[in-house]
Design a protein around this motif. Structure first.
Motif, PDB file in Angstrom:
ATOM      1  N   ASP A 349       0.852  -1.190   0.000  1.00  0.00           N
ATOM      2  CA  ASP A 349       0.000   0.000   0.000  1.00  0.00           C
ATOM      3  C   ASP A 349       0.888   1.240   0.000  1.00  0.00           C
ATOM      4  O   ASP A 349       1.198   1.809   1.051  1.00  0.00           O
ATOM      5  N   ALA A 350       1.287   1.676  -1.201  1.00  0.00           N
ATOM      6  CA  ALA A 350       2.217   2.803  -1.318  1.00  0.00           C
ATOM      7  C   ALA A 350       1.607   4.095  -0.786  1.00  0.00           C
ATOM      8  O   ALA A 350       2.307   4.921  -0.177  1.00  0.00           O
ATOM      9  N   GLN A 351       0.305   4.285  -0.999  1.00  0.00           N
ATOM     10  CA  GLN A 351      -0.334   5.520  -0.547  1.00  0.00           C
ATOM     11  C   GLN A 351      -0.285   5.638   0.969  1.00  0.00           C
ATOM     12  O   GLN A 351      -0.109   6.731   1.517  1.00  0.00           O
ATOM     13  N   ARG A 352      -0.435   4.523   1.639  1.00  0.00           N
ATOM     14  CA  ARG A 352      -0.362   4.526   3.110  1.00  0.00           C
ATOM     15  C   ARG A 352       1.019   4.982   3.571  1.00  0.00           C
ATOM     16  O   ARG A 352       1.148   5.737   4.538  1.00  0.00           O
ATOM     17  N   VAL A 353       2.042   4.541   2.861  1.00  0.00           N
ATOM     18  CA  VAL A 353       3.408   4.966   3.199  1.00  0.00           C
ATOM     19  C   VAL A 353       3.573   6.462   2.927  1.00  0.00           C
ATOM     20  O   VAL A 353       4.103   7.204   3.755  1.00  0.00           O
ATOM     21  N   LEU A 354       3.099   6.909   1.770  1.00  0.00           N
ATOM     22  CA  LEU A 354       3.218   8.321   1.411  1.00  0.00           C
ATOM     23  C   LEU A 354       2.421   9.223   2.351  1.00  0.00           C
ATOM     24  O   LEU A 354       2.701  10.417   2.457  1.00  0.00           O
ATOM     25  N   ASP A 355       1.443   8.639   3.035  1.00  0.00           N
ATOM     26  CA  ASP A 355       0.672   9.391   4.025  1.00  0.00           C
ATOM     27  C   ASP A 355       1.334   9.380   5.401  1.00  0.00           C
ATOM     28  O   ASP A 355       0.754   9.849   6.382  1.00  0.00           O
ATOM     29  N   GLY A 356       2.548   8.817   5.470  1.00  0.00           N
ATOM     30  CA  GLY A 356       3.320   8.910   6.707  1.00  0.00           C
ATOM     31  C   GLY A 356       3.421   7.655   7.533  1.00  0.00           C
ATOM     32  O   GLY A 356       3.876   7.707   8.688  1.00  0.00           O
ATOM     33  N   ASP A 357       3.047   6.509   6.988  1.00  0.00           N
ATOM     34  CA  ASP A 357       3.166   5.252   7.739  1.00  0.00           C
ATOM     35  C   ASP A 357       4.571   4.678   7.511  1.00  0.00           C
ATOM     36  O   ASP A 357       4.778   3.821   6.655  1.00  0.00           O
ATOM     37  N   LEU A 358       5.526   5.149   8.293  1.00  0.00           N
ATOM     38  CA  LEU A 358       6.930   4.776   8.108  1.00  0.00           C
ATOM     39  C   LEU A 358       7.490   3.930   9.244  1.00  0.00           C
ATOM     40  O   LEU A 358       8.654   3.521   9.191  1.00  0.00           O
ATOM     41  N   ASP A 359       6.702   3.662  10.268  1.00  0.00           N
ATOM     42  CA  ASP A 359       7.228   2.983  11.455  1.00  0.00           C
ATOM     43  C   ASP A 359       7.893   1.645  11.130  1.00  0.00           C
ATOM     44  O   ASP A 359       8.961   1.337  11.650  1.00  0.00           O
ATOM     45  N   GLY A 360       7.263   0.837  10.275  1.00  0.00           N
ATOM     46  CA  GLY A 360       7.822  -0.471   9.944  1.00  0.00           C
ATOM     47  C   GLY A 360       9.171  -0.369   9.270  1.00  0.00           C
ATOM     48  O   GLY A 360      10.104  -1.111   9.594  1.00  0.00           O
ATOM     49  N   PHE A 361       9.305   0.584   8.338  1.00  0.00           N
ATOM     50  CA  PHE A 361      10.568   0.773   7.631  1.00  0.00           C
ATOM     51  C   PHE A 361      11.667   1.254   8.575  1.00  0.00           C
ATOM     52  O   PHE A 361      12.801   0.765   8.527  1.00  0.00           O
ATOM     53  N   VAL A 362      11.309   2.204   9.425  1.00  0.00           N
ATOM     54  CA  VAL A 362      12.302   2.772  10.348  1.00  0.00           C
ATOM     55  C   VAL A 362      12.748   1.739  11.370  1.00  0.00           C
ATOM     56  O   VAL A 362      13.945   1.590  11.643  1.00  0.00           O
ATOM     57  N   ARG A 363      11.795   1.004  11.920  1.00  0.00           N
ATOM     58  CA  ARG A 363      12.159  -0.002  12.930  1.00  0.00           C
ATOM     59  C   ARG A 363      13.056  -1.082  12.325  1.00  0.00           C
ATOM     60  O   ARG A 363      14.027  -1.518  12.956  1.00  0.00           O
ATOM     61  N   ALA A 364      12.738  -1.515  11.105  1.00  0.00           N
ATOM     62  CA  ALA A 364      13.567  -2.528  10.453  1.00  0.00           C
ATOM     63  C   ALA A 364      14.996  -2.046  10.267  1.00  0.00           C
ATOM     64  O   ALA A 364      15.957  -2.795  10.482  1.00  0.00           O
ATOM     65  N   GLU A 365      15.153  -0.780   9.911  1.00  0.00           N
ATOM     66  CA  GLU A 365      16.498  -0.234   9.714  1.00  0.00           C
ATOM     67  C   GLU A 365      17.222  -0.063  11.044  1.00  0.00           C
ATOM     68  O   GLU A 365      18.427  -0.319  11.153  1.00  0.00           O
ATOM     69  N   LEU A 366      16.507   0.357  12.087  1.00  0.00           N
ATOM     70  CA  LEU A 366      17.129   0.500  13.408  1.00  0.00           C
ATOM     71  C   LEU A 366      17.617  -0.862  13.920  1.00  0.00           C
ATOM     72  O   LEU A 366      18.701  -0.968  14.489  1.00  0.00           O
ATOM     73  N   LEU A 367      16.806  -1.897  13.705  1.00  0.00           N
ATOM     74  CA  LEU A 367      17.209  -3.244  14.108  1.00  0.00           C
ATOM     75  C   LEU A 367      18.427  -3.701  13.317  1.00  0.00           C
ATOM     76  O   LEU A 367      19.337  -4.336  13.861  1.00  0.00           O
ATOM     77  N   ARG A 368      18.456  -3.369  12.025  1.00  0.00           N
ATOM     78  CA  ARG A 368      19.599  -3.766  11.188  1.00  0.00           C
ATOM     79  C   ARG A 368      20.880  -3.099  11.667  1.00  0.00           C
ATOM     80  O   ARG A 368      21.917  -3.757  11.838  1.00  0.00           O
ATOM     81  N   THR A 369      20.829  -1.802  11.907  1.00  0.00           N
ATOM     82  CA  THR A 369      22.030  -1.080  12.314  1.00  0.00           C
ATOM     83  C   THR A 369      22.453  -1.435  13.726  1.00  0.00           C
ATOM     84  O   THR A 369      23.628  -1.302  14.084  1.00  0.00           O
ATOM     85  N   ALA A 370      21.484  -1.912  14.545  1.00  0.00           N
ATOM     86  CA  ALA A 370      21.817  -2.355  15.899  1.00  0.00           C
ATOM     87  C   ALA A 370      22.386  -3.759  15.908  1.00  0.00           C
ATOM     88  O   ALA A 370      22.821  -4.270  16.928  1.00  0.00           O
TER      89      ALA A 370
END
Length: 377
Positions: A349-370
């Protein structure tokens, strides 16, 4: 099936309860509730001393730390109490099937709040807990890229709103036909810099161009930079001779006064090539003060980046320090999909992301860098 909060909802209830207890233990060892309780009490005692508010700046800092520590402690204690109640709910649900729905809701609530609190463990940088200065720049792609940059700006500011952050738009440079060339906004809230660090890099858009008469597919790019905002940056030295200061008429919102005076300020730091500008304030003096704060933040970020590069070199690690490193693709044609190239996290659901639903992407990256997740291949 794994969800955006990191929990696998296909697990059995005993497995989920076991995972909750394990994560609570890890969180308790990290937060150290006893030490946190002592710190809250010490801050409260300091706030109760006569003349505490005489120094407004120092008092605000203590008050802010107290509010943050109290929220963290109360959140953990409530979570711990609710987790302990789950065992009783399981027994009740075994006797009364109608309780199964309430049990499922309570487990999901505990898991969600646990994931949010656990996020604290993922911030280890010296500035992660503080505020952030976020800059969006249009990349290759002409008018489409400038339109995309404005879409990224909207997406990132909406995400900040969803997180409960305070957002202040400091500068916007409009595009020639549509969109923006660049924009900078300030994000104030717990771990703002640490969170926005996961968004740093180039965002790529693939879509049918609304600016092409033939409606052909177009690929556009927008870059996102993040700098930390700290109270004391005395060790960031800026020589007056190194600065080129230009004034110009502000464009965009601000009223009649803004548009008729050269109140906007652009500062170029010659040694680093960093350029900052501010136009949201009413006076040139205020804009200059804000722009100088932005410059200090960006110089601080540059120094921190150089420090990380040096550490990586000493360890013999290959590190991509290019601002142009592409982190995520947003495909709107011929199908819809947003995929992060660092973590392989994706959402249809690209529109949901463009509307600011970024938590999943950010958390995945934080876990990766940690180092707690497998990076993308």
């Amino acid at each position: 099936m794994s969800t955006g909060d990191g929990w696998d909802k296909s697990e059995t209830i005993p497995q989920r309860l076991s995972a909750i207890r394990e994560q609570l233990e890890l969180l308790a060892s990290y937060l150290d509730p006893a030490a946190l309780r002592e710190r809250v009490a010490a801050l409260e005692a300091e706030m109760g001393e006569p003349g505490f508010w005489d120094n407004q700046t120092a008092a605000a800092k203590v008050n802010g730390e107290h509010a943050k520590a109290s929220r963290k402690l109360q959140g953990f204690e409530q979570l711990q109490a609710d987790a302990e109640d789950l065992d009783a709910l399981v027994e009740m649900a075994a006797e009364d099937p109608e309780m199964a729905g309430e049990l499922a809701e309570q487990i999901a609530s505990v898991e969600t709040r646990l994931a949010a609190l656990e996020e604290e463990r993922l911030f280890s940088g010296p500035y992660d807990a503080g505020d952030a200065l976020v800059t969006i720049n249009a990349g290759a792609g002409g008018t489409d890229a400038q339109d995309w940059a404005e879409m990224v700006l909207r997406m990132e500011m909406r995400w900040a709103d969803k997180r409960g952050f305070d957002v202040e738009l400091l500068e916007v440079s409009p595009g020639e036909e549509a969109g923006i060339k660049s924009a900078t906004f300030k994000v104030t809230g717990d771990n703002a810099y640490g969170l926005y660090g996961a968004e740093k890099g180039v965002h790529r858009l693939v879509r049918l161009s609304p600016f092409d008469s033939a409606n052909r597919r177009q690929t556009s790019f927008a870059g996102l930079e993040v700098a930390p905002i700290v109270d004391e940056v005395d060790d960031v030295e800026i020589e007056d001779d190194d600065l080129q200061i230009d004034t110009y008429r502000a464009s965009g919102a601000g009223g009649q006064h803004v548009n008729k005076t050269d109140s906007a300020v652009r500062i170029t730091h010659r040694p680093s090539g960093i350029v900052v500008q501010c136009q949201n304030e009413r006076s040139q003096t205020q804009n200059k003060l804000t722009a100088m704060g932005m410059l200090r933040a960006k110089l601080l970020e540059q120094r921190e980046r150089e420090r990380q590069e040096e550490i990586a070199r000493e360890k013999g690690e290959a590190q991509d320090v290019n601002f142009g490193s592409q982190i995520r693709s947003y495909v709107l044609h011929p199908y819809t999909m947003v995929k992060d190239h660092r973590t392989n996290h994706e959402m249809g659901d690209a529109q949901r992301v463009l509307d600011g639903d970024l938590d999943g992407f950010v958390r995945a990256e934080l876990l990766r860098t940690a180092g707690t997740a497998t990076p993308a291949s």
